[in-house]
Write an enzyme that holds these catalytic residues in place. Structure first.
Site, PDB file in Angstrom:
ATOM      1  N   ASP A 222       0.816  -1.224   0.000  1.00 37.44           N
ATOM      2  CA  ASP A 222       0.000   0.000   0.000  1.00 37.44           C
ATOM      3  C   ASP A 222       0.846   1.269   0.000  1.00 37.44           C
ATOM      4  O   ASP A 222       0.318   2.373   0.118  1.00 37.44           O
ATOM      5  CB  ASP A 222      -0.949   0.006   1.204  1.00 37.44           C
ATOM      6  N   GLY A 223       2.173   1.110  -0.089  1.00 38.69           N
ATOM      7  CA  GLY A 223       3.036   2.289  -0.182  1.00 38.69           C
ATOM      8  C   GLY A 223       3.678   2.717   1.129  1.00 38.69           C
ATOM      9  O   GLY A 223       4.515   3.617   1.138  1.00 38.69           O
TER      10      GLY A 223
ATOM     11  N   ARG B 100      13.430  24.984   1.021  1.00 36.71           N
ATOM     12  CA  ARG B 100      13.159  26.195   0.238  1.00 36.71           C
ATOM     13  C   ARG B 100      11.910  26.931   0.728  1.00 36.71           C
ATOM     14  O   ARG B 100      11.730  28.091   0.451  1.00 36.71           O
ATOM     15  CB  ARG B 100      13.057  25.852  -1.258  1.00 36.71           C
TER      16      ARG B 100
ATOM     17  N   LYS C  99      17.846  36.792 -11.633  1.00 38.30           N
ATOM     18  CA  LYS C  99      16.738  35.891 -11.973  1.00 38.30           C
ATOM     19  C   LYS C  99      15.474  36.341 -11.239  1.00 38.30           C
ATOM     20  O   LYS C  99      15.544  36.819 -10.117  1.00 38.30           O
ATOM     21  CB  LYS C  99      17.131  34.472 -11.529  1.00 38.30           C
TER      22      LYS C  99
ATOM     23  N   ARG D 247      11.543  34.849 -10.231  1.00 38.69           N
ATOM     24  CA  ARG D 247      10.677  33.666 -10.253  1.00 38.69           C
ATOM     25  C   ARG D 247       9.242  34.074  -9.946  1.00 38.69           C
ATOM     26  O   ARG D 247       9.000  34.805  -8.976  1.00 38.69           O
ATOM     27  CB  ARG D 247      11.161  32.633  -9.220  1.00 38.69           C
TER      28      ARG D 247
ATOM     29  N   THR E 282      16.553  27.248 -14.447  1.00 38.17           N
ATOM     30  CA  THR E 282      17.496  28.309 -14.056  1.00 38.17           C
ATOM     31  C   THR E 282      18.786  28.180 -14.852  1.00 38.17           C
ATOM     32  O   THR E 282      19.299  29.152 -15.421  1.00 38.17           O
ATOM     33  CB  THR E 282      17.782  28.195 -12.534  1.00 38.17           C
TER      34      THR E 282
HETATM   35  C1  R5P Z   1      16.920  28.787  -6.087  1.00 39.51           C
HETATM   36  O1  R5P Z   1      17.059  29.925  -5.760  1.00 39.51           O
HETATM   37  C2  R5P Z   1      18.026  27.782  -6.159  1.00 39.51           C
HETATM   38  O2  R5P Z   1      19.266  28.328  -5.817  1.00 39.51           O
HETATM   39  C3  R5P Z   1      18.101  27.154  -7.530  1.00 39.51           C
HETATM   40  O3  R5P Z   1      18.548  28.129  -8.456  1.00 39.51           O
HETATM   41  C4  R5P Z   1      16.773  26.614  -7.942  1.00 39.51           C
HETATM   42  O4  R5P Z   1      16.253  25.782  -6.948  1.00 39.51           O
HETATM   43  C5  R5P Z   1      16.887  25.865  -9.249  1.00 39.51           C
HETATM   44  O5  R5P Z   1      15.617  25.438  -9.620  1.00 39.51           O
HETATM   45  P1  R5P Z   1      15.300  24.998 -11.104  1.00 39.51           P
HETATM   46  O6  R5P Z   1      16.337  23.979 -11.520  1.00 39.51           O
HETATM   47  O7  R5P Z   1      13.920  24.397 -11.016  1.00 39.51           O
HETATM   48  O8  R5P Z   1      15.323  26.214 -11.970  1.00 39.51           O
END
Ligand code: R5P
Length: 298
Positions: free
Chosen positions: A40-41, A99, A195, A197, A230
């Protein structure tokens, strides 16, 4: 326990390679955890040796499938406590849920805090991890907690590749310190990208930046590669500016499905990670660094 040393290294299912290497480094007895998954996991764990009265380091990373690896870790810690070990050092080279370290949107669970509370409640007396996403998370432990950096091992790997005039790149501001440290150890220069997000969709956008890459080998370094988006964004930009080879080296090659293809299509020639996450690209071991940290005690 003398100066942070342990009698045995208990090797979890997610860290079979790293755990064995660490036991060798420490000259401690390796104990392989027995495990199975019920139909069942649900997870089953058994500690196959006598552990009463000894000091144990448990090595279990918590990458995908992170919920199963976490539950296994919880079962191991609880079993060891119940079986009368003298002390437990929990070594979690990649800490899942790290995270989510704050409430980005109202009402969100702060899952990194939840994981920490459970680890402590189950009897961990010391905690050791590697390149945790944000060091601040560790302040939520009440037990001694240490984050080591894998950069010495990463830099040694890069130095051994015979690269042409390498340039080290951070794909975002959060990775600047890592790239700077690696560049200093490799003896090269570094540059940092910007970057953004999207907090709801998770989609990443990278600002264009002109950098001196023509004819040079570039190494994009990051703490985690998950979807590879990323890294792919940066790879496309450096390829368009005529970089020679594009390598990417990360500490935690989490590599969600499709990540490697995404990066290769963007021009990445090689993806390498450490054994904090055990994957086919984990060619760098952090075992000597973990052993050194344990020897120095926490
Ligand atoms: C985020 O700030 C981390 O340092 C990585 O850049 C991030 O987790 C990379 O995620 P992904 O490969 O999904 O772009």
């Amino acid at each position: 326990m003398i100066d942070g040393m342990v009698d045995a290294v208990l090797i979890g299912t997610a860290s079979r390679g790293l755990g064995s290497r660490l036991a060798l480094e420490l000259r401690a007895s390796p104990i392989q955890v027995e495990s199975k998954t019920f139909p069942d996991g649900e997870s089953y764990i058994r500690i196959p040796e006598e552990v009463r009265g000894i000091d144990v380091a448990v090595v279990q990373s918590t990458y995908y499938p992170q919920n199963r690896h976490l539950v296994e870790l919880f079962l191991i810690l609880d079993a060891l406590t119940d079986l009368g070990v003298d002390s437990i050092t929990a070594i979690v080279p990649y800490l899942a849920y790290a995270r989510q370290d704050k409430r980005f949107r109202p009402g969100e669970a702060i899952s990194s805090h939840t994981v920490i509370k459970i680890l402590e409640r189950l009897g961990a007396r010391r905690f050791l991890t590697c390149n945790i996403h944000k060091e601040e998370i560790l302040t939520h432990f009440t037990i001694p907690a240490l984050n080591i950096s894998a950069t010495p091992a990463v830099a040694d790997y890069i130095k051994g590749r015979g690269l042409q005039d390498p340039l080290i790149l951070a794909p975002d501001a959060g990775g600047a310190a890592l790239a700077e440290d690696v560049a200093r150890r490799v003896g090269s220069d570094h540059a940092v990208f910007e970057k953004h997000r999207d907090k709801e969709t998770g989609a990443v956008e990278t600002e264009f930046k002109k950098i001196p890459v023509e004819g040079r080998d570039v190494v994009i370094v990051d703490d985690i590669i998950s979807t590879g988006s990323t890294i792919a964004n940066v790879a496309r930009m450096v390829k368009s500016q005529k970089a020679r080879k594009v390598l990417t080296v990360c500490i935690h090659p989490v590599l969600a499905s499709g990540a490697e293809e995404r990066m290769r299509e963007a021009g990445v020639d090689q993806v390498v990670g450490t054994d904090c996450v055990e994957s086919p690209v984990s060619h760098i071991t952090v075992a000597p660094l973990l052993a050194e940290a344990l020897r120095k005690s926490l």
